[in-house]
Structure formats: structure tokens, C-alpha cells
Design an enzyme around this catalytic site. Structure first.
Site, PDB file in Angstrom:
ATOM      1  N   ASN A  34       0.814  -1.230   0.000  1.00  0.00           N
ATOM      2  CA  ASN A  34       0.000   0.000   0.000  1.00  0.00           C
ATOM      3  C   ASN A  34       0.842   1.272   0.000  1.00  0.00           C
ATOM      4  O   ASN A  34       0.325   2.358  -0.160  1.00  0.00           O
ATOM      5  CB  ASN A  34      -0.977  -0.015   1.203  1.00  0.00           C
ATOM      6  CG  ASN A  34      -0.240  -0.311   2.492  1.00  0.00           C
ATOM      7  OD1 ASN A  34       0.968  -0.049   2.568  1.00  0.00           O
ATOM      8  ND2 ASN A  34      -0.922  -0.871   3.465  1.00  0.00           N
ATOM      9  N   SER A 123      17.820 -16.411  -2.873  1.00  0.00           N
ATOM     10  CA  SER A 123      18.522 -15.974  -1.662  1.00  0.00           C
ATOM     11  C   SER A 123      19.576 -16.991  -1.252  1.00  0.00           C
ATOM     12  O   SER A 123      19.408 -18.194  -1.455  1.00  0.00           O
ATOM     13  CB  SER A 123      17.507 -15.813  -0.523  1.00  0.00           C
ATOM     14  OG  SER A 123      18.164 -15.681   0.723  1.00  0.00           O
ATOM     15  N   ALA A 124      20.627 -16.504  -0.648  1.00  0.00           N
ATOM     16  CA  ALA A 124      21.675 -17.385  -0.109  1.00  0.00           C
ATOM     17  C   ALA A 124      21.124 -18.263   1.003  1.00  0.00           C
ATOM     18  O   ALA A 124      21.745 -19.249   1.393  1.00  0.00           O
ATOM     19  CB  ALA A 124      22.824 -16.535   0.426  1.00  0.00           C
ATOM     20  N   THR A 125      19.961 -17.937   1.468  1.00  0.00           N
ATOM     21  CA  THR A 125      19.341 -18.742   2.527  1.00  0.00           C
ATOM     22  C   THR A 125      19.065 -20.160   2.048  1.00  0.00           C
ATOM     23  O   THR A 125      18.873 -21.068   2.855  1.00  0.00           O
ATOM     24  CB  THR A 125      18.061 -18.033   3.031  1.00  0.00           C
ATOM     25  OG1 THR A 125      17.752 -18.502   4.330  1.00  0.00           O
ATOM     26  CG2 THR A 125      16.905 -18.246   2.106  1.00  0.00           C
ATOM     27  N   TYR A 147      10.546 -19.641   4.904  1.00  0.00           N
ATOM     28  CA  TYR A 147      10.854 -18.616   3.893  1.00  0.00           C
ATOM     29  C   TYR A 147      11.907 -19.152   2.917  1.00  0.00           C
ATOM     30  O   TYR A 147      11.707 -19.139   1.700  1.00  0.00           O
ATOM     31  CB  TYR A 147      11.366 -17.331   4.558  1.00  0.00           C
ATOM     32  CG  TYR A 147      12.151 -16.477   3.606  1.00  0.00           C
ATOM     33  CD1 TYR A 147      13.541 -16.456   3.643  1.00  0.00           C
ATOM     34  CD2 TYR A 147      11.503 -15.736   2.624  1.00  0.00           C
ATOM     35  CE1 TYR A 147      14.265 -15.703   2.737  1.00  0.00           C
ATOM     36  CE2 TYR A 147      12.218 -14.979   1.712  1.00  0.00           C
ATOM     37  CZ  TYR A 147      13.612 -14.979   1.782  1.00  0.00           C
ATOM     38  OH  TYR A 147      14.329 -14.237   0.873  1.00  0.00           O
ATOM     39  N   LYS A 151      11.887 -20.307  -1.326  1.00  0.00           N
ATOM     40  CA  LYS A 151      12.853 -19.914  -2.363  1.00  0.00           C
ATOM     41  C   LYS A 151      13.405 -21.148  -3.059  1.00  0.00           C
ATOM     42  O   LYS A 151      13.485 -21.218  -4.287  1.00  0.00           O
ATOM     43  CB  LYS A 151      14.004 -19.113  -1.745  1.00  0.00           C
ATOM     44  CG  LYS A 151      13.618 -17.730  -1.238  1.00  0.00           C
ATOM     45  CD  LYS A 151      13.151 -16.823  -2.353  1.00  0.00           C
ATOM     46  CE  LYS A 151      12.903 -15.406  -1.862  1.00  0.00           C
ATOM     47  NZ  LYS A 151      12.370 -14.524  -2.915  1.00  0.00           N
ATOM     48  N   TYR A 175      20.800 -13.781  -3.493  1.00  0.00           N
ATOM     49  CA  TYR A 175      21.343 -12.596  -2.822  1.00  0.00           C
ATOM     50  C   TYR A 175      21.999 -12.999  -1.508  1.00  0.00           C
ATOM     51  O   TYR A 175      21.433 -13.830  -0.782  1.00  0.00           O
ATOM     52  CB  TYR A 175      20.239 -11.604  -2.461  1.00  0.00           C
ATOM     53  CG  TYR A 175      19.280 -11.237  -3.552  1.00  0.00           C
ATOM     54  CD1 TYR A 175      17.994 -10.818  -3.234  1.00  0.00           C
ATOM     55  CD2 TYR A 175      19.622 -11.285  -4.902  1.00  0.00           C
ATOM     56  CE1 TYR A 175      17.087 -10.468  -4.211  1.00  0.00           C
ATOM     57  CE2 TYR A 175      18.724 -10.942  -5.883  1.00  0.00           C
ATOM     58  CZ  TYR A 175      17.450 -10.532  -5.533  1.00  0.00           C
ATOM     59  OH  TYR A 175      16.535 -10.180  -6.498  1.00  0.00           O
ATOM     60  N   ASN A 196      14.279  -6.985  11.677  1.00  0.00           N
ATOM     61  CA  ASN A 196      14.960  -8.234  12.032  1.00  0.00           C
ATOM     62  C   ASN A 196      16.430  -8.179  11.614  1.00  0.00           C
ATOM     63  O   ASN A 196      17.276  -8.805  12.225  1.00  0.00           O
ATOM     64  CB  ASN A 196      14.304  -9.412  11.288  1.00  0.00           C
ATOM     65  CG  ASN A 196      12.860  -9.597  11.715  1.00  0.00           C
ATOM     66  OD1 ASN A 196      12.574  -9.677  12.902  1.00  0.00           O
ATOM     67  ND2 ASN A 196      11.952  -9.598  10.752  1.00  0.00           N
ATOM     68  N   ASN A 197      16.691  -7.454  10.525  1.00  0.00           N
ATOM     69  CA  ASN A 197      18.030  -7.480   9.941  1.00  0.00           C
ATOM     70  C   ASN A 197      18.951  -6.424  10.569  1.00  0.00           C
ATOM     71  O   ASN A 197      18.495  -5.401  11.082  1.00  0.00           O
ATOM     72  CB  ASN A 197      17.962  -7.264   8.422  1.00  0.00           C
ATOM     73  CG  ASN A 197      17.207  -8.387   7.717  1.00  0.00           C
ATOM     74  OD1 ASN A 197      16.432  -8.143   6.818  1.00  0.00           O
ATOM     75  ND2 ASN A 197      17.416  -9.629   8.124  1.00  0.00           N
ATOM     76  N   ARG A 290      21.304 -15.947  18.144  1.00  0.00           N
ATOM     77  CA  ARG A 290      19.929 -16.071  17.621  1.00  0.00           C
ATOM     78  C   ARG A 290      19.782 -17.472  17.034  1.00  0.00           C
ATOM     79  O   ARG A 290      20.610 -17.904  16.218  1.00  0.00           O
ATOM     80  CB  ARG A 290      19.695 -15.013  16.539  1.00  0.00           C
ATOM     81  CG  ARG A 290      18.330 -15.009  15.913  1.00  0.00           C
ATOM     82  CD  ARG A 290      18.126 -13.789  15.006  1.00  0.00           C
ATOM     83  NE  ARG A 290      19.058 -13.813  13.862  1.00  0.00           N
ATOM     84  CZ  ARG A 290      19.026 -12.902  12.884  1.00  0.00           C
ATOM     85  NH1 ARG A 290      18.183 -11.882  12.930  1.00  0.00           N
ATOM     86  NH2 ARG A 290      19.878 -12.988  11.868  1.00  0.00           N
TER      87      ARG A 290
HETATM   88  C1  WQD Z   1      23.193 -10.498   9.946  1.00  0.00           C
HETATM   89  C2  WQD Z   1      24.112 -10.699  11.140  1.00  0.00           C
HETATM   90  C3  WQD Z   1      23.022 -11.754  12.987  1.00  0.00           C
HETATM   91  C4  WQD Z   1      20.281  -8.408  13.798  1.00  0.00           C
HETATM   92  C5  WQD Z   1      18.763 -12.679   6.601  1.00  0.00           C
HETATM   93  C6  WQD Z   1      17.871 -13.719   6.040  1.00  0.00           C
HETATM   94  C7  WQD Z   1      18.253 -14.016   4.614  1.00  0.00           C
HETATM   95  C8  WQD Z   1      18.325 -12.748   3.805  1.00  0.00           C
HETATM   96  C9  WQD Z   1      19.220 -11.712   4.465  1.00  0.00           C
HETATM   97  C10 WQD Z   1      16.311 -12.550   2.490  1.00  0.00           C
HETATM   98  C11 WQD Z   1      23.923 -12.049  11.800  1.00  0.00           C
HETATM   99  C12 WQD Z   1      23.445 -10.335  13.350  1.00  0.00           C
HETATM  100  C13 WQD Z   1      21.248  -9.226  13.238  1.00  0.00           C
HETATM  101  C14 WQD Z   1      20.462  -7.884  15.115  1.00  0.00           C
HETATM  102  C15 WQD Z   1      22.571  -9.004  15.244  1.00  0.00           C
HETATM  103  N1  WQD Z   1      17.026 -12.204   3.581  1.00  0.00           N
HETATM  104  N2  WQD Z   1      22.378  -9.508  13.951  1.00  0.00           N
HETATM  105  N3  WQD Z   1      21.608  -8.206  15.775  1.00  0.00           N
HETATM  106  O1  WQD Z   1      20.329 -13.536   9.148  1.00  0.00           O
HETATM  107  O2  WQD Z   1      22.372 -13.178   7.649  1.00  0.00           O
HETATM  108  O3  WQD Z   1      20.080 -13.151   6.651  1.00  0.00           O
HETATM  109  O4  WQD Z   1      18.719 -11.521   5.807  1.00  0.00           O
HETATM  110  O5  WQD Z   1      16.654 -13.270   1.596  1.00  0.00           O
HETATM  111  O6  WQD Z   1      17.257 -14.852   4.085  1.00  0.00           O
HETATM  112  O7  WQD Z   1      18.073 -14.904   6.782  1.00  0.00           O
HETATM  113  O8  WQD Z   1      20.813 -11.268   8.084  1.00  0.00           O
HETATM  114  O9  WQD Z   1      20.786  -8.981   8.993  1.00  0.00           O
HETATM  115  O10 WQD Z   1      19.356 -10.755  10.135  1.00  0.00           O
HETATM  116  O11 WQD Z   1      21.866 -10.813  10.365  1.00  0.00           O
HETATM  117  O12 WQD Z   1      23.600  -9.293  15.869  1.00  0.00           O
HETATM  118  O13 WQD Z   1      19.596  -7.150  15.671  1.00  0.00           O
HETATM  119  O14 WQD Z   1      23.800  -9.718  12.127  1.00  0.00           O
HETATM  120  O15 WQD Z   1      23.242 -12.640  14.080  1.00  0.00           O
HETATM  121  O16 WQD Z   1      25.194 -12.487  12.279  1.00  0.00           O
HETATM  122  P1  WQD Z   1      20.958 -12.869   7.975  1.00  0.00           P
HETATM  123  P2  WQD Z   1      20.632 -10.399   9.414  1.00  0.00           P
END
Ligand code: WQD
Length: 336
Positions: A34, A123-125, A147, A151, A175, A196-197, A290
Site C-alpha cells: 500500500n 537468496s543465499a538462505t 521462507y 525460495k 542474494y 529483524n536485519n 539467535r
Molecule cells: C546479519 C548478522 C546476525 C540483527 C537474513 C535472512 C536471509 C536474507 C538476508 C532474504 C547475523 C546479526 C542481526 C540484530 C545481530 N534475507 N544480527 N543483531 O540472518 O544473515 O540473513 O537476511 O533473503 O534470508 O536470513 O541477516 O541482517 O538478520 O543478520 O547481531 O539485531 O547480524 O546474528 O550475524 P541474515 P541479518
């Protein structure tokens, strides 16, 4: 040439749409978000070009058919999909329903209209816990959450599609960790709620919306004990899509490419780089790991270098500087 971009008002989709327009492509964006109108306006402001935009949910197959009926489309870049790892664990059916059915709808309508050039936002996931590092495209895949499994499932659906009909030319772009924003500060990552990231969390701390960063784990087998990832500037990532588009006609069925820099940085290195780029101190506390995180993950991007003639150009300082400009500008924009 006319390119349909699904999810083209999203984070990576909007940056890719900018690059497409600047390369002279005509772009049709379909997005169900939206806040899309505002993003489309910003894309047009950056490029001085107009975008054909439709608010469409890909689950609405008839609405999608109308777009193909009325526009001559040469290729599709497919970003649309839910992407929150944590939410996918809580609501797996929501992710399977949306990500899989929307992709099936898209492929059916593409086939119906003879459009068989597709770039898929993977995604690299899909690699799960890396079997070796750096990750190459032939490494084993084993997604660890719904998720990531959507993919992987979509990559397999696309492989079957191309085996059934060799007219399909498909590139899966895997990615690593996209971060940063367009240098104009007009578009960037805009997660809902608490991010989250890592990078968007850091920028929220920097603007004072969040108090402090929780560093998830300080006891990993890495240089400083914190997690290492392959952060890549979103503009570099967007440019990788244009290179894949240029290469698509040479694709032998489905081909996967790692889009990463080939260099890993730890959480604390990112924090230090951000503080240097922004001049803002980021308070942090090292807490428990985590669940589901791996210690280290970074790409071997050789295949993309060689076959797509693509290489990332921006460094971690650029990523931090642009992420900060976007976040601090966003506040100014909303402050009026
Ligand atoms: C990066 C690093 C955390 C948050 C995710 C998805 C993946 C892709 C990219 C879509 C890790 C640390 C994070 C925080 C922290 N998305 N961290 N405190 O987990 O590598 O990948 O995003 O495709 O699918 O899984 O990315 O940014 O969450 O974490 O210490 O508040 O930062 O432990 O080492 P991630 P992230």
C-alpha cells in the site's frame, strides 16, 4: 524492451527499477504494497522517467492476465513475495500460499502469453548451514526455515518448467545480505516495525528510535566472535539484475548465480564502519546467539563475474553512508 517487475516498489525491486529505467528499458511494476505509489513517485523523481504501475496481488491471476493482454512484455523480474524469516516460522502456510501460488500464477500467465524470460529473486538462505566457504552455486542446498524453503521450492519449480519447455530462459539470483540505499536518499529499506536485519536495526538506533543494538552472539569461531556475513550494496545488487537480463538469452534453461561481494564482515565491523560513516555512536550489548544463525556466510561470486560480467563495486563504507543518509533523510521527510 519492456520489463515487468513484480514487487517493483519493494526494497530491491525499486532499486532495480531505477537501474532499468536509467538503462532505457520500459518498466511495468506490479506491486500489492500500500505504500507503492510513494515509492513509484520517488523512482520517477530519481530517473526523470515514467513507470507503468498497477496495484496487483499476484494471487489475482485475472488481474495479471490483463497486464499481459495490454502490454508487450519481453522479460519478467520476479521480486514479489513475503521475506521475513521469523514470521515464516510462525506462519508457514501464509508463506507457502503466497510465495508459491503467486509464482505459479505468474509462470502460467507468462507461458500463456509466450513470455519465457525470467529472473527470479532467490537468496543465499537456500544454502542453509554452508557446507563449505566461500559458497559456490554448486554447494548443497538445505533451507532451514519456511521462507528459505519457498525460495528453494520455487527454484525447483523453475527447473522443472525449463526442462518441460526449453524456450524458458531463467536466472536464479541468490542474494547474500543486501544493505544500503540509493545515493539520492529517496529510496531505501523500509521494514515494518522492529527490524529483524542488522543494518536497518543499526540505523533505527542511530536515529534514536531504538536504544541499543543486541549483538546476537559473541562466541562464534570468527575473528571477533560475532557473526560474519557478505553484505552487498543494494545498488550493486540491482545492477546484477541488469547484467542477468543481458545474459538471459544465453541461459541454458535455469542458471543460478551468487550475488555477493565475496568478502565477509562481522557484526562489530559493521557497527564500527557505520559509526565512522555516520559520526553516530551505536550502543550495543552482546547477548545470546539467535537460533538458526550460522557463524559465517559469504559468497564466491566468480560465476557471476565470468558469465554475467558483473562485480560489486561499492564497499562497506558506501553501504553504511547510504543507509544512514536514507534513514536520516526519511525522518526529515516525515518531520514536515
Ligand atoms: C546479519 C548478522 C546476525 C540483527 C537474513 C535472512 C536471509 C536474507 C538476508 C532474504 C547475523 C546479526 C542481526 C540484530 C545481530 N534475507 N544480527 N543483531 O540472518 O544473515 O540473513 O537476511 O533473503 O534470508 O536470513 O541477516 O541482517 O538478520 O543478520 O547481531 O539485531 O547480524 O546474528 O550475524 P541474515 P541479518
Amino acid at each position: 524492451m519492456s520489463i515487468l517487475v513484480t514487487g517493483g516498489a519493494g526494497y530491491i525491486g525499486s532499486h532495480t527499477t531505477v537501474e532499468l529505467l536509467e538503462q532505457g528499458y520500459d518498466v511495468i511494476v506490479v506491486d500489492m504494497n500500500n505504500s507503492s505509489e510513494d515509492v513509484i513517485n520517488r523512482i520517477e523523481k530519481i530517473t526523470g522517467k515514467s513507470v507503468t504501475f498497477f496495484t496487483i496481488d499476484l494471487l489475482d491471476k485475472e488481474a495479471l492476465e490483463v497486464v499481459f493482454e495490454n502490454h508487450s512484455i519481453d522479460a519478467v523480474i520476479h521480486f514479489a513475495g513475503f521475506k521475513a524469516v521469523g514470521e515464516s516460522v510462525e506462519k508457514p502456510l501464509k508463506y507457502y500460499q503466497n510465495n508459491l501460488l503467486s509464482t505459479l500464477n505468474l509462470c502460467e500467465v507468462m507461458d500463456q502469453y509466450g513470455v519465457q524470460n525470467l529472473i527470479f529473486s532467490s537468496s543465499a538462505t537456500v544454502y542453509g548451514i554452508p557446507e563449505k566457504l566461500p559458497l559456490t552455486e554448486d554447494c548443497s542446498t538445505n533451507a532451514l526455515n519456511p521462507y528459505g524453503r519457498t525460495k528453494l521450492m520455487i527454484e525447483e519449480i523453475l527447473t522443472d518448467l525449463s526442462r518441460a519447455n526449453d524456450k524458458w530462459k531463467i536466472a536464479n539470483l541468490r542474494y547474500f545480505n543486501p544493505v544500503g540505499a540509493h545515493p539520492s536518499g529517496l529510496i531505501g529499506e523500509n521494514p515494518n516495525g522492529i527490524p529483524n536485519n542488522l543494518m536497518p536495526y543499526i540505523t533505527k538506533v542511530a536515529v534514536g528510535e531504538l536504544d541499543s543494538l543486541n549483538v546476537f552472539g559473541g562466541d562464534y569461531p570468527t575473528g571477533d566472535g560475532t557473526g560474519v556475513r557478505d553484505y552487498i550494496h543494494v545498488v550493486d545488487l540491482a545492477k546484477g539484475h541488469l547484467k542477468a537480463l543481458e545474459h538471459i538469452h544465453f541461459c541454458d534453461g535455469v542458471e543460478s548465480f551468487n550475488l555477493g561481494t565475496g568478502r565477509g564482515y562481522s557484526v562489530l565491523e559493521v557497527v564500527q564502519s557505520f559509526e565512522k560513516a555516520s559520526g553516530v555512536t551505536i550502543p550495543y550489548e552482546i547477548v545470546e546467539r539467535r537460533p538458526g544463525d550460522t557463524a559465517t556466510c559469504y559468497a564466491d561470486p566468480t560465476k557471476a563475474h565470468k558469465q554475467l560480467c558483473w562485480k560489486s563495486e561499492k564497499d562497506l563504507n558506501d553501504m553504511c553512508k547510504d543507509a544512514w543518509k536514507w534513514e536520516s533523510r526519511k525522518r526529515v521527510a516525515t518531520a514536515h
